[in-house]
Design a protein around this motif. Structure first.
Motif, PDB file in Angstrom:
ATOM      1  N   GLY A  45      54.740 -60.808  19.430  1.00 37.15           N
ATOM      2  CA  GLY A  45      53.286 -60.807  19.310  1.00 37.15           C
ATOM      3  C   GLY A  45      52.727 -62.065  18.667  1.00 37.15           C
TER       4      GLY A  45
ATOM      5  N   ARG B  67      44.323 -59.398  27.651  1.00 36.25           N
ATOM      6  CA  ARG B  67      45.659 -59.537  27.068  1.00 36.25           C
ATOM      7  C   ARG B  67      46.556 -58.430  27.611  1.00 36.25           C
TER       8      ARG B  67
ATOM      9  N   ILE C  40      59.809 -52.540  19.440  1.00 37.15           N
ATOM     10  CA  ILE C  40      59.996 -53.518  18.378  1.00 37.15           C
ATOM     11  C   ILE C  40      59.834 -54.947  18.910  1.00 37.15           C
ATOM     12  N   TRP C  41      60.083 -55.112  20.213  1.00 40.03           N
ATOM     13  CA  TRP C  41      59.902 -56.455  20.770  1.00 40.03           C
ATOM     14  C   TRP C  41      58.447 -56.897  20.722  1.00 40.03           C
ATOM     15  N   ARG C  42      57.536 -55.915  20.722  1.00 37.17           N
ATOM     16  CA  ARG C  42      56.124 -56.287  20.563  1.00 37.17           C
ATOM     17  C   ARG C  42      55.909 -56.953  19.219  1.00 37.17           C
ATOM     18  N   MET C  43      56.646 -56.435  18.240  1.00 37.66           N
ATOM     19  CA  MET C  43      56.495 -56.971  16.884  1.00 37.66           C
ATOM     20  C   MET C  43      57.131 -58.357  16.773  1.00 37.66           C
ATOM     21  N   ILE C  44      58.088 -58.596  17.651  1.00 36.22           N
ATOM     22  CA  ILE C  44      58.751 -59.902  17.584  1.00 36.22           C
ATOM     23  C   ILE C  44      57.977 -60.944  18.373  1.00 36.22           C
TER      24      ILE C  44
ATOM     25  N   GLU D 298      46.329 -59.073  17.975  1.00 31.20           N
ATOM     26  CA  GLU D 298      46.576 -59.457  19.361  1.00 31.20           C
ATOM     27  C   GLU D 298      45.253 -59.565  20.100  1.00 31.20           C
TER      28      GLU D 298
ATOM     29  N   ASN E 209      47.542 -56.103  14.642  1.00 34.19           N
ATOM     30  CA  ASN E 209      48.378 -57.295  14.752  1.00 34.19           C
ATOM     31  C   ASN E 209      47.614 -58.502  15.255  1.00 34.19           C
TER      32      ASN E 209
ATOM     33  N   PHE F 223      52.674 -52.285  11.966  1.00 30.70           N
ATOM     34  CA  PHE F 223      53.800 -53.195  12.129  1.00 30.70           C
ATOM     35  C   PHE F 223      53.314 -54.630  12.171  1.00 30.70           C
TER      36      PHE F 223
ATOM     37  N   VAL G 293      64.986 -56.063  12.495  1.00 29.10           N
ATOM     38  CA  VAL G 293      63.538 -55.934  12.316  1.00 29.10           C
ATOM     39  C   VAL G 293      63.166 -54.474  12.103  1.00 29.10           C
ATOM     40  N   LEU G 294      63.770 -53.614  12.906  1.00 28.24           N
ATOM     41  CA  LEU G 294      63.513 -52.189  12.814  1.00 28.24           C
ATOM     42  C   LEU G 294      63.841 -51.663  11.422  1.00 28.24           C
TER      43      LEU G 294
ATOM     44  N   PHE H 267      53.441 -58.659  10.526  1.00 24.74           N
ATOM     45  CA  PHE H 267      54.170 -59.616   9.719  1.00 24.74           C
ATOM     46  C   PHE H 267      53.187 -60.503   9.000  1.00 24.74           C
TER      47      PHE H 267
ATOM     48  N   PHE I  75      61.279 -52.837   8.897  1.00 17.75           N
ATOM     49  CA  PHE I  75      60.024 -52.096   8.960  1.00 17.75           C
ATOM     50  C   PHE I  75      60.167 -50.694   8.377  1.00 17.75           C
TER      51      PHE I  75
ATOM     52  N   PRO J  33      66.409 -57.246  16.932  1.00 21.80           N
ATOM     53  CA  PRO J  33      65.438 -56.149  16.867  1.00 21.80           C
ATOM     54  C   PRO J  33      65.874 -55.037  15.920  1.00 21.80           C
TER      55      PRO J  33
END
Lengths: 266, 297, 348, 359
Positions: B142, C208, B136-140, C225, C223, A45, A33-34, A47, A37, A30
């Motif tokens: 998702g 969700r 940031i885990w949301r970004m990973i 989602e 995103n 955010f 990743v941070l 990808f 970004f 993470p």
């Protein structure tokens, strides 16, 4: 420490090397990743990252609200650290060296905030302040953080005192120093590592505290509160930039410390 | 604060000495004790007091009532929230202990020359905002996150999988991620204290690395595990950030309900009653863990 | 002011060198504002500060919960507070705020007549708040995934399973009740509440996540989602700006809310606070707010002070037309129960 | 209260500088010291000797003030000190394993007591310099304790205590951490210092050889009681009880009796010695290994079987078995014809046996 383990570890060593390295990767994924970004050209955010820019770092300097919250976080931590040390070190010393009735109970009481969720510690102080019609400010945040961080200092100092030979204190008294002088001249210098360690930990904890701050902050925001509030508008890569900077600073600090402690040992 | 007296009645000189100790006690412990009384005991007491009051139109009625507790007992909502919190805390504690322990053992015994650098690598994540690390885990996780991108690219799946995010899994994963260092640090400290002789003695007596690990290292590092586990359990039980950010429709935790009560519901007494229940649960958990440690130690 | 000065002095002393010089010594007064982020941007605040020689200190909060908690904990820390229409009545009844002196706010007369006369900002013939921002709560959908349809029922459509987000707020109960044809959505009977709850529980497998912060909702759309959510028009606007293909439609009748500026009870800066309210209600400020943030103005005269495309983008023609039929977020007498119902859905 | 003042006020030689008057010390139910009365004379080297747990260290801690008597009084220089905390007493201690301050240099360690007394810096410096010279550590002044060898640490600890010119110097197992050779040389060094500086020293040890070598007097303790007090010669040659005889020098014990005629006999009737006065009674006959000579089994009815022979350099130690009883005898190397399993006769000079009452 474990020469024998390392040398003769065999399959156990392989297992733990795999587990250890995997978990380190997990810890750092993470953060990578941070940092990515923080250089992302897009505002959201998503990808894959479309393009790269250092814009967000430049924007940091412009964002006065963010800078102010950053400064507030520093102010709070700068209040919490000395306060916890001042209260915690002598208290830990008294608790571990002077027997008295009710000592065990008191020890447990001091440790309570470590176990009770910060949210509840925060709201309980809020209730108290409310009863006395006291307002909220960075000052009340400092008070709240101090409650939560005091056990951290006390636990670390107590642990160090447990390994400190009590004969050193007896030797000092034998040589004519009273309890306070002994504390200042013999005990404190031998607690340096524990004190620096707990000061650092308290700083980190206070700097990143959310739950108590959530309940106790007044007109001023700390950095985590700023981030929390700005989730409303969407986290901007600016926040990633500041997080990345903090990682960079902490890496520098840690490795300077490492080099320093190494050269000290030689 | 009563100074402990010996089993026999102390003679007068003994008393003189203890007096001077009392002075030191007051001087050293007094400030912290006073601080704890004002900002710890009294506030927690306030929570108990508020929990038996009632609220009416944004005013608090200081009238003794058990209504709040009855409401908690009657409405399955609150039981579900507490159950969810317990479940999350339990899973997170178990996972963090396993991973944090492995990490600590790796650094302590198998990392070789980079040991101190690796140790500090444990600390660095703590310098990054907890909120951002959770976010940031949301970004990973998702639909368009790194994980799904990677899986799609490798060809394991042909469309993004949804089950990674906004459920119990993502909450537990994130909290585990956050608390690994909090377990690894005390375990590492405990491992470091194990005398090298003990390990060598065990191997000398014919214990393989596995046996030494199981019979010597694990029991002796238990205090570190308990410290880390208590910390993790308590903090994850009371967290509200992670379920808010990654929880999804099903993960209602008790802290979020408490915040509701202190915010828009403006039912501080109700919130306090829930807080009291959390305190009781946490205290019971800690007492059990301490007991367990004492029995094994 | 004195206590504050004292605390700052003590803080400076305690924090020592770190603090030295970091707490600016303001020559003039300070106006303390508790508000949403984006409601006090430099574009319309700097000129006020310059004109009156004051400094505006802004505290942002993330949710309505925090507003009320902070006010209840001691409003003395703020002069002005922004409160949403559904909590306005509460704030007035609880005595957190004080009545306005409209003679000091000439711009009050210029706002939409409907907005000016909403019941929840008045008590005993006195006006307590100046409605400063309007919003509608539409359904935002991904225009690519759902190019057709303008019905709230899209949020209950099995075809969209796993791609729906709902607002983690009591307003969601109002939205659903409105769609179900319930009239008194903010004061439902137990049976009506049970029906709404049942509807939401039935919907839950399709959901969700429940979003609580606007930024979160935007990220959810950006995103990919989710493809549909009950939201706020601000969300749609920002998403469009960022190039996310979204569109929105209003409920029938449309639901909306008003954020209003209140003067906190006992504020030592009453007069200045009134001036600030008048300033923010001015057509110039409102126009600039709309331009910069995309929040909707309550002063129709602001049309002349914003870019023409802003007016169109915000759909202010529609709003102006529909404003009389609009249902505003109103006081919820059984707010605690509403919140409980919302939590019951999550716990179900 | 400066220690120098106390030293000067003392005029008489040989009077008591520390006196215990019917002192009792309990820890809860446990009696660590029972009814102890003891005078430490000015200028003497007194050793408290006994097995671990006998109360000797507690006795020392009653002098330096880390323990207070439950009953009775401890006086230093005629003044009851029970209400004096350690830091106000004019005694200094060399602690077991030294307790050197790890964060201070050698020099700072030695200066500690003087700095605490707020002596002028110049005085502190010169006294520390002198003291470091005396213990031959001038070149290590800037080192930290962890960089020193065991012997050096011991000397720093000694210097740190002595620089304060204590009225009484207390040594708690001072040589316990040193190897045999270093220990022997330190024993003589301590003795020399004691004489040179006219110190009063109270030393705690469990090592009887150390006690015999260094002390003017030895106080032997067991289970919280003072068993015997005397010069090394007295306690070695005239032990008053079986415990002392055994603890100092080691001893063989045989059950026996004194008959009406004053003849001392073993239980199996072999006469050992006659001319003992007193009534007929059961006794324990004590004889030291070095006082037993091995002779031909035909020469005496007092025989034993050789179990083992151990080489001790100049001597050999023979383990003997006589019925149920095990005995040791030390005899010169090359002594004829002793093999394990063989029968030997035992002889000893009646002068060298001691009798202890049974019970």
């Amino acid at each position: 420490m474990g020469e024998a383990m390392r040398r003769w570890g065999g399959g156990l060593g392989t297992l733990f090397r795999i587990l250890g390295i995997t978990s380190l990767l997990f810890l750092y994924l993470p953060i990578v990743v941070l940092i990515l970004f923080s250089f992302s050209a897009g505002r959201t955010f998503t990808f894959p990252i479309i393009g790269y820019t250092t814009h967000w770092y430049a924007a940091l300097a412009e964002n006065s609200d963010l800078l102010r919250s950053l400064k507030n976080s520093f102010l709070v931590a700068a209040g919490v650290v000395p306060l916890t040390l001042l209260l915690g070190i002598p208290a830990a010393y008294a608790l571990s060296r002077i027997p008295f009735r009710g000592r065990g109970v008191l020890e447990h009481v001091f440790m309570l905030p470590l176990m009770i969720p910060g949210l509840i510690t925060g709201l309980s102080i809020l209730l108290l302040l409310k009863e006395f019609n006291l307002g909220l400010s960075l000052f009340s945040v400092v008070l709240g953080h101090t409650v939560a961080c005091l056990p951290v200092v006390m636990a670390q100092v107590t642990a160090r005192l447990r390994t400190l030979d009590p004969r050193l204190e007896e030797a000092s008294q034998d040589l004519g120093a009273g309890t306070i002088e002994t504390f200042l001249r013999v005990v404190l210098p031998n607690l340096t590592t524990a004190i620096v360690g707990s000061a650092l930990l308290v700083f980190i904890l206070s700097f990143d505290e959310i739950a108590i701050t959530f309940m106790l902050t007044g007109t001023e925001n700390t950095l985590p509160m700023y981030i929390w509030a700005s989730l409303r508008r969407g986290v901007s890569p600016e926040l990633c930039a500041i997080a990345a900077l903090m990682v960079a600073v902490s890496i520098c600090l840690v490795f300077t410390g490492l080099r320093f402690s190494k050269s000290g040992a030689e | 604060m009563a100074v402990q007296e010996g089993l026999t009645a102390p003679s007068s000189p003994e008393r003189t000495r203890l007096w001077s100790q009392t002075g030191i006690l007051v001087l050293f412990l007094g400030p912290a004790a006073a601080y704890a009384l004002i900002f710890l005991i009294l506030p927690y007491a306030s929570v108990f007091r508020f929990s038996v009051w009632a609220v009416e139109n944004y005013g608090i009625h200081q009238e003794l009532t058990a209504a709040n507790y009855l409401r908690i007992a009657e409405n399955p909502l609150y039981r579900a929230a507490i159950r969810n919190s317990l479940l999350v805390a339990g899973i997170v504690t178990t996972a963090s202990v396993v991973i944090g322990y492995a990490l600590a053992v790796y650094i302590a015994f198998f990392s070789g020359r980079g040991q101190s650098a690796l140790f500090f690598l444990l600390v660095i994540p703590l310098w990054t905002s907890f909120l951002l690390r959770a976010f940031i885990w949301r970004m990973i996780l998702g639909r368009q996150g790194i994980l799904n991108s990677a899986l799609l690219w490798v060809g394991v799946v042909d469309k993004p999988i949804d089950v990674l995010l906004f459920n119990m899994f993502s909450v537990c994963l994130t909290l585990t991620y956050v608390f690994i260092p909090f377990v690894a640090l005390p375990v590492y400290a405990a491992l470091e204290k194990i005398p090298k002789d003990l390990i060598e003695a065990s191997m000398d007596l014919g214990g393989s690395a596995w046996v030494t690990f199981r019979r010597i290292i694990i029991p002796l590092s238990l205090p570190g595990v308990v410290t880390g586990a208590i910390f993790t359990f308590c903090l994850s039980f009371g967290d509200f950030v992670t379920p808010t950010l990654l929880g999804g429709p099903d993960v209602l935790m008790v802290s979020s309900v408490i915040i509701n009560q202190f915010g828009a519901s403006f039912d501080w007494p109700m919130g306090s009653a829930l807080a009291v229940i959390v305190i009781v649960i946490v205290a019971t958990g800690v007492a059990l863990a301490t007991q367990l440690e004492r029995r094994n130690g | 002011m004195q206590r504050r000065t004292f605390i700052q002095a003590t803080a400076t002393f305690t924090f020592g060198a770190v603090a030295a010089g970091s707490l600016p010594a303001f020559g003039g007064e300070e106006l303390r504002l508790l508000t949403w982020e984006g409601y006090a941007e430099n574009a319309w605040v700097k000129n006020f500060e310059a004109e009156h020689g004051v400094r505006l200190s802004k505290t942002y909060v993330g949710s309505n919960d925090e507003y009320m908690a902070k006010l209840a904990a001691g409003g003395g820390d703020y002069d002005l507070v922004v409160i949403v229409s559904s909590l306005a009545r509460r704030a007035i009844d609880a005595g957190f705020v004080e009545p306005l002196d409209l003679s000091q706010i000439p711009n009050f007369e210029n706002i939409f007549p409907r907005v000016k006369n909403v019941p929840f900002i008045a008590k005993d013939g006195q006006i307590y708040a100046a409605p400063t921002f309007l919003f509608v709560s539409p359904v935002t959908v991904n225009a690519k995934a759902l190019p057709e349809g303008n019905d709230f029922g899209v949020l209950f459509d099995r075809k969209n399973a796993g791609r729906i987000a709902m607002w983690d707020d009591v307003s969601t109960l109002g939205d659903v009740a409105n769609w179900m044809g319930i009239d008194d959505i903010w004061n439902m009977t137990d049976d009506q509440l049970a029906a709404v709850r049942a509807k939401l529980v039935e919907q839950k497998p399709l959901v969700r996540t429940y979003w609580s912060q606007q930024g979160e909702a935007m990220d959810l759309f950006a995103n990919n989602e989710v493809i549909a959510a009950n939201s706020s028009s601000y969300i749609t606007k920002i998403l469009k700006e960022r190039g996310v293909p979204v569109r929105e439609f209003l409920g029938k009748p449309p639901l909306g809310g008003i954020d209003s500026h209140f003067v906190v009870k006992g504020s030592p800066n009453r007069e200045l606070a009134h001036r600030f309210i008048n300033h923010i209600l001015s057509a110039e400020s409102q126009g600039s707010i709309a331009d910069v943030t995309g929040y909707m103005p309550t002063n129709p005269a602001s049309k002349a002070h914003m870019r023409p495309e802003t007016w169109t983008e915000l759909g202010l023609d529609d709003i102006s037309r529909e404003i009389d039929s609009m249902k505003f977020w109103d006081d919820i007498p059984r707010r605690a129960r509403y919140i409980e119902v919302l939590n019951e859905v999550k716990a179900a | 209260m400066g220690s120098t003042a106390l030293l000067k006020s003392s005029v008489r030689e040989g009077d008591a500088i520390v006196s215990f008057d019917r002192v009792e010390k309990r820890f809860g139910e446990f009696v660590a010291i029972e009814d102890l009365s003891l005078d430490v004379r000015r200028g003497e080297f007194l050793t408290l000797l006994g097995p671990s747990g006998c109360g000797k260290t507690t006795t020392l801690r009653l002098i330096n003030g880390f323990e207070l008597p439950t009953r009775g009084t401890v006086a230093i220089d005629g003044q009851a000190v029970s209400d004096l905390p350690p830091f106000k007493r004019c005694v200094n201690t060399v602690f077991q394993s030294y307790a050197l301050f790890p964060h201070l240099t050698v020099e700072e360690n030695v200066a500690y007591g003087l700095v605490i007394k707020r002596l002028p810096r110049r005085d502190v410096e010169s006294r520390v310099r002198d003291m470091l010279e005396r213990v031959r550590l001038s070149d290590k002044a800037k080192r930290r304790p962890r960089d020193l060898s065991g012997g050096q640490m011991q000397r720093v600890a000694l210097a740190r205590a002595l620089v304060n010119e204590p009225a009484v110097l207390l040594l708690d197992e001072p040589l316990g951490a040193l190897d045999a050779k270093l220990r022997r040389s330190m024993q003589f060094e301590l003795r020399r210092m004691h004489q040179d500086l006219k110190l009063t020293i109270v030393c705690v040890t469990h090592d009887q050889e150390e006690a015999l070598t260094m002390s003017d007097r030895i106080a032997i303790m067991n289970s919280g009681e003072l068993i015997q007090l005397g010069t090394p010669r007295e306690v070695f040659e005239r032990p008053t009880c079986r415990f002392v005889a055994d603890f100092i020098g080691g001893c063989n014990f045989l059950a026996g009796s004194v008959d009406g005629a004053g003849v001392v006999k073993l239980t199996d009737g072999i006469a050992i010695k006659d001319g003992d006065s007193g009534p007929p009674r059961k006794v324990t006959i004590a004889v030291r290994p070095q006082n037993i000579s091995l002779v031909s089994p035909e020469a005496t009815p007092f025989t034993a079987i050789v179990r083992d022979v151990a080489y001790l350099g100049t001597m050999q130690r023979v383990a003997l078995e006589r019925g149920e009883v095990s005995l040791h005898a030390d005899c010169p190397e090359n002594y004829a014809d002793i093999r394990p399993g063989g029968l030997v006769g035992l002889k000893f000079d009646p002068e060298h046996i001691a009798l202890f009452e049974e019970g």
